[in-house]
Design an enzyme around this catalytic site. Structure first.
Site, PDB file in Angstrom:
ATOM      1  CB  CYS A   1      -0.953  -0.001   1.192  1.00  0.00           C
ATOM      2  SG  CYS A   1      -0.163  -0.321   2.790  1.00  0.00           S
TER       3      CYS A   1
ATOM      4  CG  HIS B   1      -1.251   4.065   4.971  1.00  0.00           C
ATOM      5  ND1 HIS B   1      -2.017   3.735   6.059  1.00  0.00           N
ATOM      6  CD2 HIS B   1      -0.867   2.883   4.417  1.00  0.00           C
ATOM      7  CE1 HIS B   1      -2.097   2.428   6.161  1.00  0.00           C
ATOM      8  NE2 HIS B   1      -1.414   1.878   5.172  1.00  0.00           N
TER       9      HIS B   1
END
Length: 277
Positions: free
Chosen positions: A129, A242
């Site tokens: 990711c 994130h």
């Protein structure tokens, strides 16, 4: 329009459910959806295009007749079923780390290296990711001048650990508010009101497995075998989203205005660079 029989391996997990949601949102031409999971989930249902589709058992012959299999299961499960998926004639698009660094498996971010898909031999791998987020942001700069090195810090939400991550954060937050103690299970240490400067296992070189993915996967995706990356990954107590900080060096000097213009036009990017607002 041609339709496809699409299976989702790990359909009842957080990633699998998101994959099914995206298939519906993008109106992908799914003729038949085959949700696959472990025995404990067989018989439950997942919603797709207004219907409840029954979950089937993930087994060796579950992929017969499938055109595409989306992998949302752990690496061990992906490796277990990959030969059967390929043997059934389906294309396995795998989200785990099982095949990312295999020479015969393309590692693809559609906004960066979509043509690499053509070299697949039945398996296409999806990167980590943080690697995806970072490279989508800097690939436009790489087109202006080749990136030689990157210093990266990632601040990764608990959702990166799967459905159990947000659950543990919220449970710990509630417990501490009531004066109760907490016992970590998803994370090695308490995550509520805390930062954990370790994601993955430490390697002999002092980096963690998560940190090395940025370099190793980045080299493969950008076709830069000599790319140098120093990365620090920190787990932060937020549910999702994130955040990444990147400093990079390119072969030639690039102005801030050049970088802004390139990022603003890049696929998958939205430049938000108005400090006053």
């Amino acid at each position: 329009m041609k339709t496809y029989k699409v299976a989702v391996l790990g359909a009842t997990g957080a990633v699998g459910r998101e994959m099914i949601k995206v298939l519906e949102e993008r109106r992908f031409p799914v003729g038949e959806l085959v949700p696959l999971a472990s025995e404990k989930s067989v018989g439950t249902t997942v919603g797709f295009c207004g219907e409840d589709v029954k979950v089937r058992l993930a087994c060796d012959d579950a992929f017969d007749g499938c055109d595409i299999v989306l992998g949302a299961a752990p690496s061990a499960v992906a490796k277990r079923f990959a030969p059967h998926i390929v043997g059934a004639g389906a294309v396995f698009v795998d989200n785990s780390s099982a095949f990312r660094m295999d020479d015969g498996v393309p590692l693809v971010v559609p906004e960066i290296n979509p043509r690499d898909v053509k070299s697949h031999r039945g398996i296409i791998s999806n990167p980590n990711c943080s690697t995806i987020i970072a490279l989508v942001a800097v690939s436009a700069i790489n087109k202006l001048s080749q990136i030689k090195s990157m210093t990266v810090s990632t601040y990764q939400a608990v959702s990166g650990a799967g459905a159990g991550g947000p659950k543990e954060l919220l449970e710990q937050t509630a417990a501490l508010a009531d004066g109760r103690s907490v016992s970590p299970s998803v994370f090695r240490y308490q995550i509520a009101y805390n930062l954990i400067p370790q994601i993955g296992d430490f390697l002999p070189n002092g980096y963690t497995t998560e940190e090395m993915k940025m370099q190793n996967e980045g080299r493969k995706i950008l076709h830069l075998p000599d790319l140098l990356v120093g990365c620090t990954c920190v787990r932060v107590p937020v549910v999702r989203s994130h955040s990444i900080s990147i400093s990079l060096k390119t072969e030639r000097e690039i102005s801030v205005d050049e970088a802004r213009a390139a990022i603003a036009k890049a696929d998958g990017c939205r430049l938000v660079d108005d400090a006053e607002n």
